[in-house]
Design a protein around this motif. Structure first.
Motif, PDB file in Angstrom:
ATOM      1  N   VAL A 126      -2.133   3.309  -6.056  1.00 48.42           N
ATOM      2  CA  VAL A 126      -1.055   3.166  -4.859  1.00 48.42           C
ATOM      3  C   VAL A 126      -0.008   3.936  -5.296  1.00 48.42           C
ATOM      4  CG1 VAL A 126       0.231   1.246  -3.882  1.00 48.42           C
ATOM      5  CG2 VAL A 126      -2.080   0.747  -4.700  1.00 48.42           C
ATOM      6  N   GLU A 155      -0.605   7.843  -5.261  1.00 45.66           N
ATOM      7  CA  GLU A 155      -0.834   8.591  -3.768  1.00 45.66           C
ATOM      8  C   GLU A 155       0.417   8.608  -3.098  1.00 45.66           C
ATOM      9  OE1 GLU A 155      -4.162   6.742  -2.151  1.00 45.66           O
ATOM     10  OE2 GLU A 155      -5.586   7.426  -3.757  1.00 45.66           O
ATOM     11  N   ALA A 156       1.575   7.678  -3.369  1.00 44.24           N
ATOM     12  CA  ALA A 156       2.563   7.809  -2.252  1.00 44.24           C
ATOM     13  C   ALA A 156       3.545   8.855  -2.899  1.00 44.24           C
ATOM     14  CB  ALA A 156       3.324   6.335  -2.717  1.00 44.24           C
ATOM     15  N   GLN A 201       0.828  -1.197  -0.031  1.00 44.04           N
ATOM     16  CA  GLN A 201      -0.032   0.094   0.138  1.00 44.04           C
ATOM     17  C   GLN A 201       0.757   1.459   0.093  1.00 44.04           C
ATOM     18  OE1 GLN A 201      -3.383   0.035  -0.522  1.00 44.04           O
ATOM     19  NE2 GLN A 201      -2.953  -2.362  -0.886  1.00 44.04           N
ATOM     20  N   SER A 202       0.122   2.435  -0.235  1.00 47.50           N
ATOM     21  CA  SER A 202       0.976   3.584  -0.544  1.00 47.50           C
ATOM     22  C   SER A 202       1.959   3.957   0.763  1.00 47.50           C
ATOM     23  CB  SER A 202      -0.034   4.772  -0.758  1.00 47.50           C
ATOM     24  OG  SER A 202      -0.825   4.488  -1.683  1.00 47.50           O
TER      25      SER A 202
END
Ligand code: SF4
Length: 328
Positions: A104, A107-108, A72-73
């Motif tokens: 994913v 957003e990171a 996940q991010s």
């Protein structure tokens, strides 16, 4: 300008002639980059894939048997912090081809850019996506993208990947249009491939107008249709690296880990053949064994190994070439 006949001949050089080819490639690298090797930090973010490449253990048909994972991010930002702590400013995310990676990774990216005060290259290798997704990732702050065509022979490509070469080329064009620094590449040793076909792959890459190009020897992986096909010839792959340097002196050309898996210190020889990139693996231990890119016993490059190998070649590590010059 080198043509198919010239390249085919260069690819077959061995012994003293091969050493001369490598020396020429090193001289071209020196002119274009000085004595420096770019160090990247890769994190593999999922082993799920919707594509069914004949040579890959993460192919769609294996999804059910593989123990799958998807980072996940937040975890991507954590691994980027480890990359930064190692003094590396190329944060590289690689994954099987599934649509979910767009969100994913997207957003990171802003959090990672903040971590580095924007002095970071965000490099992605997430497969074919819609142009709008590439656009979104670029807007989020992605710098560069690798999308290998694997073989420029359209029929072989479809046999190996069950996708059209055309669809991949459309994605490569979208990435170039959107201002990404783009990488591509091919595999040496696919069934039905001869030396002339490898030569055409290199010339094809030259004509694409990309910034990075890789060549990797084929590695037979268990649980794939090509499990019993012989591995690609490392000498041919090394010559292809050297010829890549002659065709694209300004290209980033990695000494891929597949070289080491096949022939002990093959990555060292990759650098001696004119390559100028090493990628260090930062995938968390728990997931790394499940990213089956060359089967379970793949060669994993750690920071110390990369540093030792670069030092042995007499070269120096450096950061991204797509930012202001910085030394790692
Ligand atoms: S090579 Fe890439 S696109 Fe092909 S099956 Fe493996 S992960 Fe998917």
């Amino acid at each position: 300008m080198l043509d198919e006949q010239d390249v085919t001949e260069l690819l077959q050089l061995r012994g003293k002639d091969q050493e001369e080819l490598f020396a020429q490639a090193r001289a071209k690298r020196l002119e274009a980059f000085g004595s420096e090797v770019v160090v990247r930090g890769v994190t593999e973010i999922t082993n799920q894939c919707r594509v069914n490449c004949e040579f890959c253990p993460m192919r769609r048909d294996n999804t059910r048997e593989n123990s799958d994972f998807r980072l996940q991010s937040e975890l991507l930002i954590d691994t980027a912090a480890s990359v930064k702590a190692s003094g590396i400013n190329v944060v590289f995310f690689q994954a099987g081809e599934i649509p979910q990676t767009t969100r994913v990774v997207g957003e990171a990216i802003p959090g990672i850019r903040r971590l580095y005060d924007d002095n970071v290259e965000i490099l992605l290798n997430l497969g074919n996506k819609r142009r709008s997704e590439y656009e979104y990732l670029r807007e989020q702050g992605a710098t560069s993208y690798i999308l290998k065509f694997e073989t420029s022979d359209p029929r072989m490509n479809e046999q190996m990947r069950h996708e059209t070469l055309e669809s991949r080329l459309k994605c490569l064009q979208d990435l170039l249009d959107l201002g990404y620094r783009v990488g591509t590449g091919s595999i040496v040793g696919l069934p039905g491939q001869d030396v002339a076909s490898v030569a055409r792959d290199l010339l094809f890459a030259r004509d694409l107008g990309v910034h990075m190009c890789s060549v990797a020897p084929f590695i037979p992986a268990p649980n794939t249709p090509l499990a019993n096909h012989p591995a690609g010839d490392v000498e041919l792959a090394l010559n292809a690296i050297a010829v890549s340097r002659l065709l694209g002196p300004e290209w980033l050309v990695p000494a891929v880990s597949a070289l080491s898996k096949r022939a002990g210190e093959g990555q060292y020889r990759g650098l001696m053949a004119g390559a100028n990139v090493i990628t260090v693996n930062f995938t968390p231990d728990e997931q790394r064994d499940r990213y089956l890119i060359y089967g379970r016993d793949r060669f994993v490059v750690k920071r110390d190994y990369a540093s030792r190998m670069i030092a042995r070649t007499g070269l120096k590590p450096r950061g991204s070439v797509f930012l202001e010059p910085t030394t790692v």
